[in-house]
Design a protein around this motif. Structure first.
Motif, PDB file in Angstrom:
ATOM      1  N   CYS A   1     -94.714  51.077  24.527  1.00  0.00           N
ATOM      2  CA  CYS A   1     -94.113  51.314  23.221  1.00  0.00           C
ATOM      3  C   CYS A   1     -95.027  52.177  22.369  1.00  0.00           C
ATOM      4  O   CYS A   1     -96.247  52.117  22.494  1.00  0.00           O
ATOM      5  CB  CYS A   1     -93.841  49.990  22.504  1.00  0.00           C
ATOM      6  SG  CYS A   1     -92.523  49.084  23.311  1.00  0.00           S
ATOM      7  N   ASN A   2     -94.413  52.970  21.504  1.00  0.00           N
ATOM      8  CA  ASN A   2     -95.189  53.843  20.635  1.00  0.00           C
ATOM      9  C   ASN A   2     -94.397  54.075  19.363  1.00  0.00           C
ATOM     10  O   ASN A   2     -93.378  54.755  19.386  1.00  0.00           O
ATOM     11  CB  ASN A   2     -95.447  55.174  21.365  1.00  0.00           C
ATOM     12  CG  ASN A   2     -96.490  55.997  20.659  1.00  0.00           C
ATOM     13  OD1 ASN A   2     -96.767  55.770  19.478  1.00  0.00           O
ATOM     14  ND2 ASN A   2     -97.061  56.954  21.354  1.00  0.00           N
TER      15      ASN A   2
ATOM     16  N   SER B   1     -95.459  55.626  16.729  1.00  0.00           N
ATOM     17  CA  SER B   1     -95.836  56.827  15.979  1.00  0.00           C
ATOM     18  C   SER B   1     -95.143  58.091  16.471  1.00  0.00           C
ATOM     19  O   SER B   1     -95.122  59.092  15.766  1.00  0.00           O
ATOM     20  CB  SER B   1     -97.354  57.012  15.998  1.00  0.00           C
ATOM     21  OG  SER B   1     -97.779  57.217  17.325  1.00  0.00           O
ATOM     22  N   ALA B   2     -94.562  58.047  17.659  1.00  0.00           N
ATOM     23  CA  ALA B   2     -93.858  59.231  18.157  1.00  0.00           C
ATOM     24  C   ALA B   2     -92.682  58.777  19.000  1.00  0.00           C
ATOM     25  O   ALA B   2     -92.788  57.795  19.726  1.00  0.00           O
ATOM     26  CB  ALA B   2     -94.803  60.079  18.999  1.00  0.00           C
TER      27      ALA B   2
HETATM   28  C1  LIG Z   1     -98.228  57.704  20.718  1.00  0.00           C
HETATM   29  O1  LIG Z   1     -97.829  59.007  20.302  1.00  0.00           O
HETATM   30  C2  LIG Z   1     -98.876  59.764  19.750  1.00  0.00           C
HETATM   31  C3  LIG Z   1     -98.285  61.074  19.235  1.00  0.00           C
HETATM   32  O2  LIG Z   1     -97.582  61.753  20.229  1.00  0.00           O
HETATM   33  C4  LIG Z   1     -99.951  59.991  20.826  1.00  0.00           C
HETATM   34  O3  LIG Z   1    -101.019  60.726  20.275  1.00  0.00           O
HETATM   35  C5  LIG Z   1    -100.447  58.650  21.322  1.00  0.00           C
HETATM   36  O4  LIG Z   1    -101.345  58.833  22.390  1.00  0.00           O
HETATM   37  C6  LIG Z   1     -99.279  57.788  21.802  1.00  0.00           C
HETATM   38  N1  LIG Z   1     -99.760  56.456  22.154  1.00  0.00           N
HETATM   39  C7  LIG Z   1     -99.366  55.825  23.269  1.00  0.00           C
HETATM   40  C8  LIG Z   1     -99.881  54.434  23.446  1.00  0.00           C
HETATM   41  O5  LIG Z   1     -98.637  56.345  24.116  1.00  0.00           O
END
Ligand SMILES: *[C@@H]1O[C@H](CO)[C@@H](O)[C@H](O)[C@H]1NC(C)=O
Ligand SMILES: *[C@@H]1O[C@H](CO)[C@@H](O)[C@H](O)[C@H]1NC(C)=O
Ligand SMILES: *[C@@H]1O[C@H](CO)[C@@H](O)[C@H](O)[C@H]1NC(C)=O
Length: 184
Positions: free
Chosen positions: A35-36, A38-39
């Protein structure tokens, strides 16, 4: 018999343990790394909707109630359409689109589409994205909301964009390119 009871007990124990782990973390073990917030996650695939031929993946379950309706208003189809990585139906399978679409526009051809995108390969194998929206097939891009999901896609919100890649000369069988963007 005794052996079966032991096996059942072990299974129940495993199930109970899994449920407990899920409840404690809130997300469950699968989501923490997948899960993410932020994007958005981008999922891309091709959807194969085949109505004609010997083994159709979509079937009409309600025929047009009014035979003269130009849009076959009220007709209902149920689908279990294969999803593949590339536009070729023989390319790598990545999932299934299971659900239905029904003619819900009396003026131009358009469907209410309700489907589960059941992913069966890759990082999100076993997770589901649920889409509910309006699909006017003559539009070059159709956008449908992502209304939820399971496993890695719990709390999902986002949208799917569908673009017809190929339409058979009968106007029925289609290959549709999907781009799905999901926060989860
Ligand atoms: C979540 O998305 C951000 C922006 O694309 C990225 O920098 C980050 O590594 C991602 N984190 C994960 C856990 O995938
Ligand atoms: C059937 O559809 C036609 C075309 O839209 C319409 O003119 C007609 O009134 C409809 N008939 C019924 C019984 O709904
Ligand atoms: C997807 O997951 C199922 C169940 O864990 C497994 O049987 C299957 O081999 C996986 N598919 C791929 C392509 O990894």
């Amino acid at each position: 018999m005794a052996k079966e009871i032991v096996v059942m007990s072990v299974l129940l124990f495993v199930l109970a343990a899994t449920t407990k782990a899920d409840t404690q973390s809130g997300y469950g073990p699968r989501c923490s790394s997948l899960c993410n917030s932020s994007a958005p996650t981008h999922i891309h695939f091709y959807f194969h909707d085949k109505i004609t031929g010997p083994s159709p993946s979509a079937v009409q379950v309600v025929s047009p109630p009014n035979k003269t309706s130009p849009t076959s208003f009220g007709t209902v189809y149920v689908m279990d359409d294969p999803l593949t990585e590339g536009p070729d139906p023989r390319s790598k399978p990545v999932g299934r689109a299971q659900g239905m679409y029904l003619s819900s526009d009396q003026v131009r051809i358009g469907f209410l589409q309700a489907m589960n995108i059941v992913l069966t390969a890759g990082l999100y194998n076993g997770s589901v994205i649920t889409v509910l929206g309006s699909n006017h097939i003559s539009d070059s891009i159709r956008e449908m909301p992502v209304v939820g999901g399971t496993s890695a896609f719990r709390f999902a919100r986002g949208y799917a964009q569908a673009r017809t890649y190929f339409l058979d000369s009968n106007g029925l069988d289609a290959i549709v390119e999907y781009n799905v963007y999901v926060f989860h």
